[in-house]
Design a protein around this motif. Sequence first.
Motif, mmCIF file in Angstrom:
data_model
loop_
_atom_site.group_PDB
_atom_site.id
_atom_site.type_symbol
_atom_site.label_atom_id
_atom_site.label_comp_id
_atom_site.label_asym_id
_atom_site.label_seq_id
_atom_site.Cartn_x
_atom_site.Cartn_y
_atom_site.Cartn_z
ATOM 1 N N VAL A 169 -5.263 7.436 -0.236
ATOM 2 C CA VAL A 169 -5.477 6.080 0.276
ATOM 3 C C VAL A 169 -6.843 6.040 0.942
ATOM 4 C CG1 VAL A 169 -4.699 4.370 1.966
ATOM 5 C CG2 VAL A 169 -3.017 5.670 0.631
ATOM 6 N N HIS A 170 -7.629 5.017 0.608
ATOM 7 C CA HIS A 170 -8.957 4.835 1.215
ATOM 8 C C HIS A 170 -9.254 3.360 1.401
ATOM 9 C CE1 HIS A 170 -10.937 8.621 1.798
ATOM 10 N NE2 HIS A 170 -10.836 8.989 0.541
ATOM 11 N N TYR A 171 -10.221 3.098 2.259
ATOM 12 C CA TYR A 171 -10.684 1.721 2.464
ATOM 13 C C TYR A 171 -12.043 1.491 1.827
ATOM 14 C CZ TYR A 171 -6.603 1.405 5.283
ATOM 15 O OH TYR A 171 -5.296 1.426 5.673
ATOM 16 N N SER A 172 -12.625 2.547 1.264
ATOM 17 C CA SER A 172 -13.864 2.421 0.485
ATOM 18 C C SER A 172 -13.843 3.537 -0.558
ATOM 19 C CB SER A 172 -15.102 2.552 1.373
ATOM 20 O OG SER A 172 -15.377 3.910 1.659
ATOM 21 N N LEU A 173 -14.794 3.504 -1.458
ATOM 22 C CA LEU A 173 -14.886 4.551 -2.475
ATOM 23 C C LEU A 173 -16.028 5.523 -2.170
ATOM 24 C CD1 LEU A 173 -14.174 2.434 -5.682
ATOM 25 C CD2 LEU A 173 -12.601 3.895 -4.393
ATOM 26 N N LYS A 174 -16.453 5.539 -0.912
ATOM 27 C CA LYS A 174 -17.583 6.372 -0.486
ATOM 28 C C LYS A 174 -17.400 7.852 -0.819
ATOM 29 C CE LYS A 174 -20.093 7.679 3.691
ATOM 30 N NZ LYS A 174 -20.192 7.527 5.140
ATOM 31 N N THR A 175 -16.187 8.353 -0.713
ATOM 32 C CA THR A 175 -15.953 9.787 -0.930
ATOM 33 C C THR A 175 -15.244 10.071 -2.263
ATOM 34 O OG1 THR A 175 -13.889 9.696 0.326
ATOM 35 C CG2 THR A 175 -15.886 10.298 1.546
ATOM 36 N N VAL A 200 -5.608 -2.362 -3.744
ATOM 37 C CA VAL A 200 -4.400 -2.965 -3.166
ATOM 38 C C VAL A 200 -4.864 -4.074 -2.232
ATOM 39 C CG1 VAL A 200 -2.300 -2.578 -1.830
ATOM 40 C CG2 VAL A 200 -3.147 -0.783 -3.352
ATOM 41 N N TRP A 201 -4.758 -5.289 -2.726
ATOM 42 C CA TRP A 201 -5.226 -6.448 -1.954
ATOM 43 C C TRP A 201 -4.229 -6.851 -0.870
ATOM 44 C CZ3 TRP A 201 -10.118 -7.688 -2.400
ATOM 45 C CH2 TRP A 201 -10.793 -7.340 -3.563
ATOM 46 N N ALA A 202 -2.956 -6.537 -1.077
ATOM 47 C CA ALA A 202 -1.916 -6.928 -0.121
ATOM 48 C C ALA A 202 -1.836 -5.914 1.019
ATOM 49 C CB ALA A 202 -0.576 -7.062 -0.833
ATOM 50 N N ASN A 203 -2.956 -5.729 1.682
ATOM 51 C CA ASN A 203 -3.054 -4.835 2.837
ATOM 52 C C ASN A 203 -4.199 -5.346 3.694
ATOM 53 O OD1 ASN A 203 -2.090 -2.123 3.961
ATOM 54 N ND2 ASN A 203 -4.302 -1.875 3.997
ATOM 55 N N LEU A 204 -4.123 -5.121 4.984
ATOM 56 C CA LEU A 204 -5.181 -5.559 5.887
ATOM 57 C C LEU A 204 -5.788 -4.331 6.554
ATOM 58 C CD1 LEU A 204 -6.599 -8.023 7.066
ATOM 59 C CD2 LEU A 204 -4.948 -7.995 8.910
ATOM 60 N N PRO A 205 -7.025 -3.972 6.231
ATOM 61 C CA PRO A 205 -7.884 -4.545 5.196
ATOM 62 C C PRO A 205 -7.426 -4.099 3.808
ATOM 63 C CG PRO A 205 -8.974 -2.663 6.173
ATOM 64 C CD PRO A 205 -7.682 -2.853 6.932
ATOM 65 N N PRO A 206 -7.904 -4.783 2.749
ATOM 66 C CA PRO A 206 -7.586 -4.316 1.397
ATOM 67 C C PRO A 206 -7.989 -2.844 1.251
ATOM 68 C CG PRO A 206 -8.590 -6.468 1.309
ATOM 69 C CD PRO A 206 -8.718 -5.993 2.737
ATOM 70 N N ALA A 207 -7.223 -2.132 0.464
ATOM 71 C CA ALA A 207 -7.425 -0.681 0.354
ATOM 72 C C ALA A 207 -7.507 -0.255 -1.106
ATOM 73 C CB ALA A 207 -6.279 0.050 1.048
ATOM 74 N N TRP A 208 -7.863 1.006 -1.286
ATOM 75 C CA TRP A 208 -7.885 1.650 -2.591
ATOM 76 C C TRP A 208 -6.884 2.793 -2.575
ATOM 77 C CZ3 TRP A 208 -10.904 -0.102 -6.518
ATOM 78 C CH2 TRP A 208 -11.994 -0.907 -6.195
ATOM 79 N N LEU A 241 0.833 -1.200 0.000
ATOM 80 C CA LEU A 241 0.000 0.000 0.000
ATOM 81 C C LEU A 241 0.871 1.256 0.000
ATOM 82 C CD1 LEU A 241 -2.744 1.338 -0.024
ATOM 83 C CD2 LEU A 241 -2.848 1.040 2.468
ATOM 84 N N CYS A 242 1.963 1.239 0.742
ATOM 85 C CA CYS A 242 2.876 2.391 0.750
ATOM 86 C C CYS A 242 3.434 2.646 -0.648
ATOM 87 C CB CYS A 242 4.015 2.164 1.738
ATOM 88 S SG CYS A 242 3.513 2.179 3.468
ATOM 89 N N ARG A 243 3.829 1.584 -1.337
ATOM 90 C CA ARG A 243 4.357 1.745 -2.701
ATOM 91 C C ARG A 243 3.282 2.299 -3.634
ATOM 92 N NH1 ARG A 243 6.836 -3.070 -1.218
ATOM 93 N NH2 ARG A 243 5.269 -4.318 -2.299
ATOM 94 N N ALA A 244 2.060 1.786 -3.522
ATOM 95 C CA ALA A 244 0.961 2.281 -4.360
ATOM 96 C C ALA A 244 0.644 3.741 -4.035
ATOM 97 C CB ALA A 244 -0.277 1.411 -4.180
ATOM 98 N N ALA A 245 0.752 4.121 -2.759
ATOM 99 C CA ALA A 245 0.436 5.487 -2.336
ATOM 100 C C ALA A 245 1.401 6.506 -2.926
ATOM 101 C CB ALA A 245 0.433 5.590 -0.815
ATOM 102 N N ILE A 246 2.632 6.091 -3.201
ATOM 103 C CA ILE A 246 3.616 7.044 -3.750
ATOM 104 C C ILE A 246 3.860 6.827 -5.237
ATOM 105 C CG2 ILE A 246 4.675 7.414 -1.502
ATOM 106 C CD1 ILE A 246 7.048 5.682 -2.447
ATOM 107 N N ASP A 247 3.074 5.924 -5.836
ATOM 108 C CA ASP A 247 3.168 5.730 -7.278
ATOM 109 C C ASP A 247 2.760 7.035 -7.968
ATOM 110 O OD1 ASP A 247 3.579 4.349 -9.631
ATOM 111 O OD2 ASP A 247 1.560 3.523 -9.694
ATOM 112 N N ARG A 248 3.313 7.292 -9.105
ATOM 113 C CA ARG A 248 3.044 8.482 -9.925
ATOM 114 C C ARG A 248 3.848 9.710 -9.486
ATOM 115 N NH1 ARG A 248 -2.110 6.673 -11.866
ATOM 116 N NH2 ARG A 248 -1.767 4.433 -11.876
#
Length: 183
Positions: free
Chosen positions: A147-153, A169-177, A27-34
Amino acid sequence: MSTFSFLLEGFRNLRTTGTFTRSSPALCRAAIDRIDFPAAKVIVELGAGDGVITKHILERLPADGKVIAFEVSPDLCDDMRALNDPRLIVAQDSAENIRHYLDQIGADKADHIVSAIPFAALPEDLGKSIVRAAKDTLRPGGCYNQVHYSLKTKSYYEDAFGEVETKRVWANLPPAWVLYCMR
């Protein structure tokens, strides 16, 4: 902060931490992607927690770069200060005040912004205000990664930035977006 201490902080302050567990390396790697690290001079992190994503940013940030990390929890801010990196500015303040901290370091705009603020737990007006402040202080061509745990917002970012790309990002507990927005 130990994993157990982070868990306790999550239980005590779920509204501000947004989770009971730290972000995984994936999740950290995905968060700093781009992020264009070689060209980045100023990166702003919103909802930095105990600095788990901050560490990943600092590992890739040039020596002359700066990270302004916003966090409201005093205990979590202490953890970030313990990183003892001169490129890190810990802002124990609301993320609405991005402009103030950019002014303090003489920066017109942030090159990139990474956020893990749990907007679903905040009043809608506050959440939208923070996202607008982020967009207003982001340079053209810069990315805003959320980073989010749902797409509500998700609509907050669509309203501010237009197109929003999402990655699960499935490799996180809980899976995240992670939501990616470009200015």
